[in-house]
Design an enzyme around this catalytic site. Structure first.
Site, PDB file in Angstrom:
ATOM      1  N   ASN A 205      -2.212   9.356 -18.742  1.00 37.99           N
ATOM      2  CA  ASN A 205      -2.807   8.537 -17.677  1.00 37.99           C
ATOM      3  C   ASN A 205      -3.982   9.286 -17.056  1.00 37.99           C
ATOM      4  O   ASN A 205      -4.317  10.392 -17.469  1.00 37.99           O
ATOM      5  CB  ASN A 205      -1.757   8.157 -16.637  1.00 37.99           C
ATOM      6  CG  ASN A 205      -1.133   9.385 -16.004  1.00 37.99           C
ATOM      7  OD1 ASN A 205      -1.804  10.171 -15.354  1.00 37.99           O
ATOM      8  ND2 ASN A 205       0.174   9.578 -16.226  1.00 37.99           N
ATOM      9  N   ASP A 274       6.100   7.110 -17.401  1.00 37.50           N
ATOM     10  CA  ASP A 274       7.414   6.487 -17.252  1.00 37.50           C
ATOM     11  C   ASP A 274       8.139   6.364 -18.589  1.00 37.50           C
ATOM     12  O   ASP A 274       9.356   6.420 -18.648  1.00 37.50           O
ATOM     13  CB  ASP A 274       7.280   5.111 -16.609  1.00 37.50           C
ATOM     14  CG  ASP A 274       6.936   5.222 -15.124  1.00 37.50           C
ATOM     15  OD1 ASP A 274       7.531   6.094 -14.458  1.00 37.50           O
ATOM     16  OD2 ASP A 274       6.056   4.484 -14.642  1.00 37.50           O
ATOM     17  N   LYS A 284       0.089  12.540 -38.965  1.00 34.43           N
ATOM     18  CA  LYS A 284      -0.780  11.513 -38.400  1.00 34.43           C
ATOM     19  C   LYS A 284      -0.475  10.157 -39.050  1.00 34.43           C
ATOM     20  O   LYS A 284      -0.354  10.060 -40.271  1.00 34.43           O
ATOM     21  CB  LYS A 284      -2.241  11.898 -38.652  1.00 34.43           C
ATOM     22  CG  LYS A 284      -3.213  10.939 -38.013  1.00 34.43           C
ATOM     23  CD  LYS A 284      -4.646  11.336 -38.309  1.00 34.43           C
ATOM     24  CE  LYS A 284      -5.583  10.242 -37.813  1.00 34.43           C
ATOM     25  NZ  LYS A 284      -6.949  10.431 -38.270  1.00 34.43           N
ATOM     26  N   PRO A 302      12.930  10.924 -18.240  1.00 34.98           N
ATOM     27  CA  PRO A 302      13.765  11.289 -17.083  1.00 34.98           C
ATOM     28  C   PRO A 302      12.919  11.230 -15.819  1.00 34.98           C
ATOM     29  O   PRO A 302      11.727  11.546 -15.844  1.00 34.98           O
ATOM     30  CB  PRO A 302      14.185  12.737 -17.395  1.00 34.98           C
ATOM     31  CG  PRO A 302      13.176  13.236 -18.378  1.00 34.98           C
ATOM     32  CD  PRO A 302      12.725  12.049 -19.164  1.00 34.98           C
ATOM     33  N   ASP A 303      13.522  10.818 -14.723  1.00 34.53           N
ATOM     34  CA  ASP A 303      12.813  10.832 -13.439  1.00 34.53           C
ATOM     35  C   ASP A 303      13.037  12.205 -12.811  1.00 34.53           C
ATOM     36  O   ASP A 303      14.136  12.518 -12.326  1.00 34.53           O
ATOM     37  CB  ASP A 303      13.326   9.709 -12.535  1.00 34.53           C
ATOM     38  CG  ASP A 303      12.462   9.573 -11.283  1.00 34.53           C
ATOM     39  OD1 ASP A 303      12.043  10.615 -10.727  1.00 34.53           O
ATOM     40  OD2 ASP A 303      12.192   8.428 -10.875  1.00 34.53           O
ATOM     41  N   ILE A 304      11.992  13.017 -12.854  1.00 36.44           N
ATOM     42  CA  ILE A 304      12.128  14.423 -12.424  1.00 36.44           C
ATOM     43  C   ILE A 304      12.457  14.493 -10.937  1.00 36.44           C
ATOM     44  O   ILE A 304      13.380  15.196 -10.512  1.00 36.44           O
ATOM     45  CB  ILE A 304      10.833  15.200 -12.746  1.00 36.44           C
ATOM     46  CG1 ILE A 304      10.568  15.141 -14.255  1.00 36.44           C
ATOM     47  CG2 ILE A 304      10.926  16.642 -12.262  1.00 36.44           C
ATOM     48  CD1 ILE A 304       9.176  15.574 -14.670  1.00 36.44           C
ATOM     49  N   PHE A 324       5.611  11.426  -4.310  1.00 38.64           N
ATOM     50  CA  PHE A 324       4.333  10.721  -4.198  1.00 38.64           C
ATOM     51  C   PHE A 324       4.485   9.319  -4.771  1.00 38.64           C
ATOM     52  O   PHE A 324       5.302   9.085  -5.666  1.00 38.64           O
ATOM     53  CB  PHE A 324       3.231  11.464  -4.978  1.00 38.64           C
ATOM     54  CG  PHE A 324       2.455  12.419  -4.114  1.00 38.64           C
ATOM     55  CD1 PHE A 324       3.030  13.604  -3.696  1.00 38.64           C
ATOM     56  CD2 PHE A 324       1.152  12.117  -3.717  1.00 38.64           C
ATOM     57  CE1 PHE A 324       2.331  14.494  -2.891  1.00 38.64           C
ATOM     58  CE2 PHE A 324       0.443  12.993  -2.910  1.00 38.64           C
ATOM     59  CZ  PHE A 324       1.018  14.178  -2.492  1.00 38.64           C
ATOM     60  N   LYS A 338      10.155   3.154  -2.203  1.00 39.60           N
ATOM     61  CA  LYS A 338      10.280   4.274  -3.153  1.00 39.60           C
ATOM     62  C   LYS A 338      10.997   5.455  -2.508  1.00 39.60           C
ATOM     63  O   LYS A 338      11.782   6.149  -3.152  1.00 39.60           O
ATOM     64  CB  LYS A 338       8.886   4.679  -3.646  1.00 39.60           C
ATOM     65  CG  LYS A 338       8.904   5.365  -4.995  1.00 39.60           C
ATOM     66  CD  LYS A 338       7.538   5.394  -5.652  1.00 39.60           C
ATOM     67  CE  LYS A 338       7.221   4.075  -6.352  1.00 39.60           C
ATOM     68  NZ  LYS A 338       5.928   4.108  -7.054  1.00 39.60           N
ATOM     69  N   LYS A 342      14.230   6.898  -4.274  1.00 36.77           N
ATOM     70  CA  LYS A 342      14.267   8.272  -4.820  1.00 36.77           C
ATOM     71  C   LYS A 342      15.083   9.209  -3.931  1.00 36.77           C
ATOM     72  O   LYS A 342      15.243  10.384  -4.265  1.00 36.77           O
ATOM     73  CB  LYS A 342      12.838   8.806  -4.963  1.00 36.77           C
ATOM     74  CG  LYS A 342      11.929   7.925  -5.822  1.00 36.77           C
ATOM     75  CD  LYS A 342      11.463   8.599  -7.085  1.00 36.77           C
ATOM     76  CE  LYS A 342      10.586   7.644  -7.882  1.00 36.77           C
ATOM     77  NZ  LYS A 342      10.117   8.218  -9.138  1.00 36.77           N
TER      78      LYS A 342
HETATM   79  N1  CTP Z   1       8.222  10.946 -10.811  1.00 41.71           N
HETATM   80  C1  CTP Z   1       8.925  11.899 -11.516  1.00 41.71           C
HETATM   81  N2  CTP Z   1       9.369  11.640 -12.769  1.00 41.71           N
HETATM   82  C2  CTP Z   1       9.147  10.448 -13.353  1.00 41.71           C
HETATM   83  C3  CTP Z   1       8.411   9.464 -12.644  1.00 41.71           C
HETATM   84  C4  CTP Z   1       7.977   9.746 -11.382  1.00 41.71           C
HETATM   85  O1  CTP Z   1       9.130  13.004 -10.991  1.00 41.71           O
HETATM   86  N3  CTP Z   1       9.581  10.216 -14.563  1.00 41.71           N
HETATM   87  C5  CTP Z   1       7.797  11.229  -9.430  1.00 41.71           C
HETATM   88  C6  CTP Z   1       6.311  11.344  -9.260  1.00 41.71           C
HETATM   89  O2  CTP Z   1       5.881  12.678  -9.391  1.00 41.71           O
HETATM   90  C7  CTP Z   1       6.125  10.846  -7.836  1.00 41.71           C
HETATM   91  C8  CTP Z   1       7.215   9.813  -7.693  1.00 41.71           C
HETATM   92  O3  CTP Z   1       8.179  10.142  -8.651  1.00 41.71           O
HETATM   93  O4  CTP Z   1       6.425  11.834  -6.896  1.00 41.71           O
HETATM   94  C9  CTP Z   1       6.745   8.385  -7.848  1.00 41.71           C
HETATM   95  O5  CTP Z   1       6.438   8.057  -9.121  1.00 41.71           O
HETATM   96  P1  CTP Z   1       5.924   6.602  -9.551  1.00 41.71           P
HETATM   97  O6  CTP Z   1       5.729   6.649 -11.008  1.00 41.71           O
HETATM   98  O7  CTP Z   1       4.789   6.206  -8.706  1.00 41.71           O
HETATM   99  O8  CTP Z   1       7.119   5.703  -9.177  1.00 41.71           O
HETATM  100  P2  CTP Z   1       8.122   4.961 -10.083  1.00 41.71           P
HETATM  101  O9  CTP Z   1       9.460   5.399  -9.666  1.00 41.71           O
HETATM  102  O10 CTP Z   1       7.773   5.128 -11.511  1.00 41.71           O
HETATM  103  O11 CTP Z   1       7.941   3.438  -9.655  1.00 41.71           O
HETATM  104  P3  CTP Z   1       6.888   2.326 -10.164  1.00 41.71           P
HETATM  105  O12 CTP Z   1       6.477   2.703 -11.553  1.00 41.71           O
HETATM  106  O13 CTP Z   1       7.653   1.113 -10.059  1.00 41.71           O
HETATM  107  O14 CTP Z   1       5.747   2.398  -9.186  1.00 41.71           O
END
Ligand code: CTP
Length: 394
Positions: A205, A274, A284, A302-304, A324, A338, A342
């Protein structure tokens, strides 16, 4: 600020430092020793500082003929760069046979800090006499900056070169920043992640990493020990910050988990992908000539932040988590939702499309008390404000 130069080839760096200090808004009064004048002319430093340079304790320009008193009373700090081995030895003994050493001795100890940036050949630096002097100067309350490492003007390589101008400037700014996070360990994630499709392609991104790097810098300025887990960005590592470079979200999680048990504050600023391709091809992926496109299947990363926020230390409050949210609209509503989802005490919202890659930003801080706006400013300034807000809540 008084900027003093003693003799050394590093005087050329001090010209840059002088310019940078003036640009940063400091008024700079340059004082040079006779030895320094062999390496740099007073004319150069007068032009850069915009003030006449003082070189002699017998300078009759001061009405009372006491330049050493007048100049040192007005200053916020005395910075000696370069500080030669000889000059430091003089300082140590309280000798005062030229204007600069006289000023160092005559400065009010409580209100005018003395900061020195050593510069010398590696053997001179390693000599027990110099090391003894450095230790004693520190014990006397002098702030001795580190030395750099690398090629030296003499052709040798090692410790002892003076820090670069931008490094000294960073250290001076840190010196004057209130140490609101001293003794704390702060872990920051920054930048995008990159999820490989095959060895030459991936999805990522537009996150530039600038905000996260600015936060890491600000935390270090505030006295914290700072670890920065950064996705693939080419930004320079902020001075004094320990950087771990990662690529994918899974690598970022691993790097975070390796450190998070010992940190006091976790700031998740990274724009973590995500999803990632369910499988990454070893070779390739080639066009097969039929016009068929590859079918990509994704799995969720994974959502860190959520993983860390659910840990017992975070839940008990021992670890303070900051998330954030990069949104495109309805910032307050999304940031508030959020924060709850979270389970973090503080969620920082910003408008993604208007900040990615830019040098400025605006932030909306959402915590249990409500929302606070940090209006549009440079990311460096916003990072300072955010760190102050975190320190207040911590
Ligand atoms: N984050 C993370 N790990 C992920 C996705 C997000 O640690 N896999 C953390 C980001 O660093 C940020 C926060 O979660 O601090 C918000 O991430 P964001 O992608 O904006 O939120 P999402 O939970 O993915 O929600 P959405 O995509 O619906 O906006």
């Amino acid at each position: 600020m008084v900027l003093g130069l003693s003799g050394g080839i590093a005087c050329y760096k001090t010209a840059e430092l002088c310019r940078a200090l003036v640009k940063a808004g400091a008024s700079v009064q340059v004082v040079m020793t006779e030895a320094a004048e062999h390496f740099m002319t007073a004319v150069t430093l007068q032009a850069l500082s915009g003030r006449p340079v003082y070189t002699s304790q017998w300078d009759a320009r001061e009405a009372n003929n006491m330049a050493h008193i007048n100049l040192s009373r007005e200053a916020d700090a005395l910075v000696v760069a370069p500080a030669s081995a000889d000059f430091m030895a003089k300082l140590l003994h309280g000798r005062a046979d030229d204007l600069l050493s006289l000023m160092c001795l005559a400065r009010p100890l409580d209100s005018v800090p003395l900061i020195v940036a050593p510069a010398m050949n590696r053997e001179m630096w390693a000599n027990p006499a110099t090391q003894r002097n450095v230790a004693q100067l520190k014990a006397d309350g002098v702030h001795v900056l580190d030395v750099g490492q690398g090629d030296q003007a003499c052709g040798e390589t090692g410790d002892g070169r003076m820090l670069e101008a931008d490094e000294i400037l960073e250290d001076l700014q840190a010196f004057f920043t209130p140490p609101v996070l001293r003794g704390r360990h702060v872990l920051v994630t920054a930048g995008p992640t990159y999820e490989a499709i095959d060895p030459v392609r991936g999805i990522t991104n537009l996150s530039s990493g600038k905000m996260g790097f600015a936060i890491a810098r600000a935390a270090r300025m505030a006295g914290a020990q700072v670890s920065l887990v950064a996705g693939p960005v080419s930004l320079p590592t902020p001075r004094g910050v320990q950087r771990v470079a990662v690529r994918s979200a899974q690598e970022m999680l691993q790097a975070v988990q390796a450190q998070v048990d010992s940190v006091d504050v976790f700031i998740a600023c990274a724009a973590v992908a995500d999803w990632r391709p369910a499988a990454s091809a070893d070779q390739k992926i080639k066009k097969d000539g039929t016009g068929q496109t590859p079918q990509l299947h994704f799995v969720e990363n994974p959502d860190i932040l959520a993983t860390v926020a659910q840990s017992p230390r975070a839940q008990s409050g021992a670890l303070y988590c900051v998330g954030f949210a990069a949104e495109s609209h309805d910032l307050l509503a999304h940031a508030t939702a959020k924060r709850a989802r979270k389970q973090v005490p503080l969620l920082v919202g910003n408008i993604g499309p208007s900040t990615f890659g830019q040098d400025d930003n605006a932030l909306l801080l959402v915590d249990a008390q409500g929302a606070t706006e940090l209006p549009r400013a440079s990311k460096l300034d916003l990072a300072d404000d955010l760190i102050a807000e975190i320190a207040r809540r911590r």
